[in-house]
Design an enzyme around this catalytic site. Structure first.
Site: not given
Ligand SMILES: *Cc1c(COP(=O)(O)O)cnc(C)c1O
Length: 363
Positions: A173, A197, A102
């Site tokens: 993030d 998540k 990511w």
């Molecule tokens: C799942 C995830 C993403 C991607 O998320 P999307 O909503 O599918 O774009 C980005 N960063 C982290 C840490 C993730 O776990």
């Protein structure tokens, strides 16, 4: 639900959220005679959903007054480009901590907009640790727009447990650990998290942004990718993902009823300890990451003898354990134990690991 859902995302949600949301899809009590998913996003009842969700996020994370809470689309992946678009000032640079897939994707987008420096990376060991780094703050103070971090690395199972104490604007993030632990929002210029998540269904991304830190860049920003658009219109510039936002609201209420972030953090520590203790005790298994950065959300582990993998997965399947196969870039297993995961489900997984140990004695 009668299965134990260890999926990484979309992932487990509190049972009461699923039940309440299903009822409201049939008929939304707040309006009466209509489904939640067929009413106008501009009706006062839905505007109230956005307001209450915003209020709850501010309350649960103790968000300072000058921060805005937004509900956006395009996933966390769209934030990879929106962040540098809005924050990477011309002539300055962006720093990134590279802790996995990511981060790498975020770095790729930043490179489109300007000078992007990777301050440290754990790529050398397939991201199984959080790299240490030193930043010369005096040198960087006037030429760095921000430092971007990924607080929990969903795929590899590593986590930064604490807010970095650093005099550089931070952007994080937090897709896979938002609301799992206490954070000091005032340390961040912007936090983003895809909902799927730890908060709700896919389709909405929560952004918490310090509004005083916007507007430093001079490039022209397309309307939908400009945070100001969504601040000005209170996340209603275009049709928001009403169902996803509504489910987030239900999860936020659930979180508050259950003691908020402090209580869930204690619970998460308890849950992750249970599982890591078993991984360390059970001779058949081993963790994949360095111990001082083990994620409390995504627990990654291997069978020392990888020939046993298929039969362990089969046993899990027989015992109603789903979503436990590791990501292809790590292999082995990953049990995602987000906020909604019960202690009972973790105990069930541990029991299955013990049964497997008994049926596969090491000779
Ligand atoms: C799942 C995830 C993403 C991607 O998320 P999307 O909503 O599918 O774009 C980005 N960063 C982290 C840490 C993730 O776990």
């Amino acid at each position: 639900m009668n299965k134990h859902n260890f999926s990484a995302g979309p992932s487990i949600l509190p049972q009461q959220v699923i039940e309440e949301a299903s009822n409201d899809v049939k008929e939304w009590g707040s309006v009466g005679g209509l489904s939640l998913i067929e009413v106008s996003h501009r009706c006062k009842e839905f505007v109230e959903v956005v307001n209450e969700s915003t209020q709850l996020i501010k309350e649960l994370l103790d968000v300072p007054e000058h921060y805005e809470v937004l509900f956006l689309q395009g996933g966390a992946s769209t934030q990879f480009c929106m962040v540098p678009y809005n924050f990477l000032k011309e002539g300055e640079k962006a720093l990134y901590l590279d802790t996995g897939v990511w981060s790498t994707k975020a770095i790729k987008e930043s490179n489109i907009f300007g000078d992007t420096e990777i301050i440290a990376s754990s790529k050398d060991k397939n991201y199984n640790y959080i790299p240490k780094f030193n930043i010369d703050v005096d040198k960087h103070f006037h030429n760095v727009s921000y430092l971007h971090i990924t607080t929990n690395n969903t795929i590899y199972g590593t986590q930064l447990y604490e807010d970095l104490d650093i005099d550089i604007p931070l952007i994080a993030d937090m897709s896979s650990d938002i609301f799992s632990r206490k954070i000091d929002v005032s340390k961040y210029d912007l936090i983003y998290a895809g909902a799927q998540k730890n908060i709700g269904p896919a389709g909405v991304t929560i952004v918490i942004v310090n509004k005083y830190k916007l507007g430093r860049v001079s490039r022209e920003i397309p309307t939908m990718l400009n945070y100001h658009t969504h601040i000005d219109k209170k996340s209603m510039f275009n049709t928001p993902p009403v169902f996803s936002i509504y489910c987030c609201l239900l999860t936020l209420r659930w979180l508050k009823e259950n003691g908020g972030v402090d209580a869930i953090q204690k619970n998460n520590e308890y849950k992750s300890n249970l599982l890591y203790n078993e991984i360390d005790r059970n001779e058949l298994f081993e963790g994949t990451t360095e111990k001082d950065c083990r994620s409390k959300m995504n627990v990654t582990f291997l069978l020392k003898d990888d020939k046993l993998e298929e039969s362990f997965l089969k046993l899990c399947d027989d015992k109603g354990i789903v979503g436990i196969k590791g990501h292809r870039s790590v292999g082995g297993f990953r049990s995602s134990i987000y906020n909604a995961m019960s202690v009972e489900s973790i105990e069930h997984l541990i029991k299955v690991m013990r049964d497997f140990e008994i049926s596969h004695p090491i000779i």
